[in-house]
Structures are given as structure tokens and as C-alpha cells.
Design a protein around this motif. Structure first.
Motif, short mmCIF file in Angstrom:
data_model
loop_
_atom_site.label_atom_id
_atom_site.label_comp_id
_atom_site.label_asym_id
_atom_site.label_seq_id
_atom_site.Cartn_x
_atom_site.Cartn_y
_atom_site.Cartn_z
N LYS A 73 6.86 7.49 4.18
CA LYS A 73 6.98 8.19 5.46
C LYS A 73 5.74 8.00 6.34
O LYS A 73 5.75 8.32 7.51
N TYR A 74 4.65 7.45 5.76
CA TYR A 74 3.42 7.23 6.51
C TYR A 74 3.19 5.76 6.87
O TYR A 74 2.10 5.40 7.29
N ILE A 75 4.21 4.92 6.73
CA ILE A 75 4.01 3.48 6.96
C ILE A 75 3.58 3.19 8.39
O ILE A 75 2.75 2.32 8.65
N SER A 76 4.10 3.94 9.36
CA SER A 76 3.69 3.71 10.75
C SER A 76 2.23 4.09 10.95
O SER A 76 1.53 3.48 11.77
N LEU B 46 0.83 -1.20 0.00
CA LEU B 46 0.00 0.00 0.00
C LEU B 46 0.87 1.26 0.00
O LEU B 46 0.62 2.19 -0.76
N THR B 47 1.90 1.26 0.83
CA THR B 47 2.79 2.43 0.86
C THR B 47 3.56 2.58 -0.44
O THR B 47 3.83 3.69 -0.88
N GLN B 48 3.88 1.47 -1.07
CA GLN B 48 4.58 1.52 -2.35
C GLN B 48 3.67 2.08 -3.45
O GLN B 48 4.11 2.88 -4.27
N LEU B 49 2.41 1.68 -3.43
CA LEU B 49 1.48 2.15 -4.46
C LEU B 49 1.24 3.66 -4.39
O LEU B 49 1.15 4.33 -5.41
N ILE C 179 -4.08 -1.77 13.23
CA ILE C 179 -4.19 -2.28 14.60
C ILE C 179 -5.38 -1.66 15.33
O ILE C 179 -6.20 -2.37 15.92
N TYR C 180 -5.49 -0.32 15.28
CA TYR C 180 -6.58 0.34 15.98
C TYR C 180 -7.94 -0.05 15.41
O TYR C 180 -8.91 -0.22 16.15
N GLY C 181 -8.02 -0.22 14.11
CA GLY C 181 -9.27 -0.64 13.50
C GLY C 181 -9.68 -2.03 13.94
O GLY C 181 -10.85 -2.26 14.29
N ALA C 182 -8.73 -2.97 13.95
CA ALA C 182 -9.04 -4.34 14.37
C ALA C 182 -9.46 -4.38 15.84
O ALA C 182 -10.45 -5.02 16.20
N VAL C 183 -8.74 -3.67 16.69
CA VAL C 183 -9.05 -3.68 18.13
C VAL C 183 -10.39 -2.98 18.39
O VAL C 183 -11.22 -3.49 19.15
N THR C 184 -10.61 -1.85 17.77
CA THR C 184 -11.85 -1.09 18.00
C THR C 184 -13.07 -1.87 17.57
O THR C 184 -14.04 -2.00 18.34
N PHE C 185 -13.05 -2.43 16.37
CA PHE C 185 -14.25 -3.12 15.90
C PHE C 185 -14.43 -4.48 16.58
O PHE C 185 -15.56 -4.96 16.71
#
Length: 141
Positions: free
Chosen positions: A45-48, A37-40, A55-61
């Protein structure tokens, strides 16, 4: 319920959660979703940020699902969420097509080059059986 049954239930529940979580992480790692995704989008610089969002999406939902919380949001939010969910599923499907290129190599190494059709049919029938079981047995309860 006796105390040992409760303890066993907690242990089995945690073990199942660890297995599913590990499978999800392995799946995302093997498909290289975040690096691709970062390559596309040329956003190294936004990989983190991508990793945190995953992670937050999986934990939240997961938490929302455990609590049985239903978000009654306006239709516009459903449209936006549906668009993002569709993009994720599309990227996942594209990554899976790349993984399918591994099957001939895998079959050749197992000396099953003549049985690729059977391997694919086993995958398809397993998925259909699991989906039907979930739809007909699990959802009715």
C-alpha cells in the motif's frame, strides 16, 4: 562565446542529462528495486511513497549538486544519512548479484559460452578504468 556555441552546449547538456536519466530509470526498473522493496517489507500500500521518495531524492540532490550547496549538518545527520545510503547501496548490490545470473544466459545466446571470463573481465576493467579516470583526471581539475 558565440550564440550557436551556446545553443550547441545547451543541446549537448540536455542530451547528456536525458541519457543519464534514462539510464538511471532503466537501471532501477530492470532491477525491480521498488517492487522488491515493497515485497520484502510487505508494504504494497506504500509503493507510491517509495516511488515518490526515489524521484524526489534524485531531483533534490541533483539540484543541490548543480547549485554547489553544502549542507553543514551535525554529525547525527551524517550518521542517519550514512545509514540510509548504506542500506540503499546494500540493496543495489544484492540486486546486482541477481542480475549477474543473466550473464551465462546472455553469453549462451551470443554463442560466447566459452568467453564468460572475458565478459566479466571486460566489465571489471571498464569499471576500474572509469573510476581511475574520474579519480585522477576529473577530480584534479
Amino acid at each position: 562565446m558565440m550564440i550557436w556555441q551556446s545553443i550547441l552546449l545547451v543541446i549537448v547538456g540536455l542530451a547528456g542529462g536525458f541519457v543519464v536519466g534514462s539510464g538511471f530509470v532503466a537501471f532501477i526498473t530492470v532491477l525491480d528495486i521498488v517492487p522488491r522493496l515493497t515485497q520484502l517489507i510487505k508494504g504494497f500500500k506504500y509503493i507510491s511513497w517509495f516511488q515518490r521518495a526515489l524521484i524526489y531524492g534524485a531531483v533534490t540532490f541533483t539540484w543541490l549538486d548543480f547549485r554547489g550547496i553544502v549542507l553543514n549538518l551535525p554529525s547525527l545527520f551524517s550518521l542517519i544519512f550514512g545509514a540510509f545510503a548504506g542500506m540503499f547501496v546494500g540493496m543495489l548490490a544484492a540486486a546486482l548479484t541477481e542480475v549477474l545470473n543473466v550473464l551465462p544466459i546472455f553469453a549462451k545466446r551470443l554463442n560466447m559460452a566459452n568467453a564468460i571470463l572475458f565478459l566479466l573481465m571486460a566489465m571489471v576493467l571498464g569499471k576500474v578504468t572509469g573510476s581511475l579516470f574520474h579519480l585522477l583526471v576529473y577530480i584534479d581539475k
